[in-house]
Design a protein around this motif. Structure first.
Motif, PDB file in Angstrom:
ATOM      1  N   ILE A 185       0.828  -1.212   0.000  1.00  0.00           N
ATOM      2  CA  ILE A 185       0.000   0.000   0.000  1.00  0.00           C
ATOM      3  C   ILE A 185       0.860   1.260   0.000  1.00  0.00           C
ATOM      4  O   ILE A 185       0.561   2.241  -0.687  1.00  0.00           O
ATOM      5  N   SER A 194      -3.781   4.989   3.470  1.00  0.00           N
ATOM      6  CA  SER A 194      -4.821   3.976   3.621  1.00  0.00           C
ATOM      7  C   SER A 194      -4.619   3.266   4.959  1.00  0.00           C
ATOM      8  O   SER A 194      -3.539   2.758   5.250  1.00  0.00           O
ATOM      9  N   LEU A 196      -6.145   0.242   7.178  1.00  0.00           N
ATOM     10  CA  LEU A 196      -7.022  -0.917   7.146  1.00  0.00           C
ATOM     11  C   LEU A 196      -7.077  -1.581   8.523  1.00  0.00           C
ATOM     12  O   LEU A 196      -6.072  -1.671   9.222  1.00  0.00           O
ATOM     13  N   ALA A 226      -9.753   3.591  -6.474  1.00  0.00           N
ATOM     14  CA  ALA A 226      -9.666   4.756  -5.584  1.00  0.00           C
ATOM     15  C   ALA A 226      -9.241   6.002  -6.339  1.00  0.00           C
ATOM     16  O   ALA A 226      -9.724   7.113  -6.071  1.00  0.00           O
ATOM     17  N   GLU A 233      -7.671   6.647  -1.548  1.00  0.00           N
ATOM     18  CA  GLU A 233      -7.282   5.794  -0.433  1.00  0.00           C
ATOM     19  C   GLU A 233      -8.041   4.480  -0.535  1.00  0.00           C
ATOM     20  O   GLU A 233      -9.100   4.398  -1.160  1.00  0.00           O
ATOM     21  N   ILE A 234      -7.469   3.433   0.068  1.00  0.00           N
ATOM     22  CA  ILE A 234      -8.134   2.136   0.133  1.00  0.00           C
ATOM     23  C   ILE A 234      -8.778   2.006   1.502  1.00  0.00           C
ATOM     24  O   ILE A 234      -8.119   2.171   2.533  1.00  0.00           O
ATOM     25  N   THR A 235     -10.060   1.710   1.533  1.00  0.00           N
ATOM     26  CA  THR A 235     -10.811   1.634   2.783  1.00  0.00           C
ATOM     27  C   THR A 235     -11.278   0.212   3.062  1.00  0.00           C
ATOM     28  O   THR A 235     -11.265  -0.658   2.180  1.00  0.00           O
TER      29      THR A 235
END
Length: 253
Positions: A185, A194, A196, A226, A233-235
């Protein structure tokens, strides 16, 4: 892993050189390891002496195995043309002479499980040839392949005894997997960090089956989505909603 390969390059030449067999499921990064190691030891050429030198040579075992094909693949990796009419003896002598001349000390055989595509006699001939090259040139062999490759190598007891074995297991739910995901990431071109949760990490592990290639695929897909959406961002929600669009589904194990 790379440290182990480096140690083989530094090992003094002896009558019986140490060798390494690396087994792992498809997609676990074996080819990436081979490419990374090869890139660090490219063939060099001395224009003054007109000679090439490399301690490492990588050969991919493709097609139906055989003594002629193996020698041809090694010569191709060395960039050495050969006549299709050459006899096995000619190919053997040329291969040994060139491997010795360029100083190869580690010979990597990728996709070694393809040995099993041949008949029993063909498998024995290829394994005998590898053992001969190791003995004659005092070089280490490194074989990469899926689990079935173990069966191929064990077909020659004398050869199998020379190999240390390393297995690349699938990822499991531990801190090492978390650090692996976070490292990927961090290198994605996203403008926002991001974050997680443990639940998202478990979801990634579940849908990828712990296979390295699928973890990269999932996170790359999420990064593209994204960027396209402007979220940058990765959620957790994005991880939960991810579905593969490929016909080749990851293994759910």
């Amino acid at each position: 892993m790379l440290d182990q390969l480096e140690r083989l390059l530094l090992h003094p030449r002896t009558t019986r050189m140490p060798s390494l067999a690396v087994y792992g499921d498809s997609g676990m990064g074996k080819s990436m390891i081979v490419e990374t190691f090869r890139d660090g030891h490219a063939l060099s050429f001395d224009p003054r002496s007109g000679t090439a030198h490399t301690r490492l040579l990588v050969v991919e075992m493709a097609g139906r195995p055989g003594e002629r094909r193996l020698y041809a693949q090694i010569l191709a990796a060395l960039g050495a043309p050969h006549s299709p009419r050459a006899t096995i003896v000619d190919l053997e002598q040329t291969t040994v002479r060139l491997l010795r001349a360029v100083g190869v000390q580690v010979l990597i055989i990728d996709e070694v499980h393809n040995i099993l595509a041949g008949a029993w006699r063909e498998q024995r001939v290829v394994l005998n040839t590898l053992r001969y090259l190791s003995n004659e040139l005092k070089l280490s062999l490194v074989c990469f392949g899926i689990a079935e490759a173990r069966e191929a190598i064990n077909g020659d007891i004398q050869l199998a005894r020379r190999f240390d074995v390393l297995t690349l297991p699938r990822w499991s739910a531990d801190e090492e997997f978390e650090q692996f995901v976070l490292a990927i990431i961090r290198n994605l071109p996203l403008r926002r960090p991001s974050v997680l949760t443990a639940r998202a990490l478990r979801r990634i592990l579940q849908v990828t089956g712990g296979v390295t290639a699928w973890v990269f695929r999932l996170l790359n897909d999420l990064a593209v989505a994204a960027i396209e959406s402007g979220a940058e961002e990765i959620t957790d929600a994005a991880v939960e909603a991810w579905r593969s669009v490929s016909e080749e589904e990851p293994a759910f194990q």
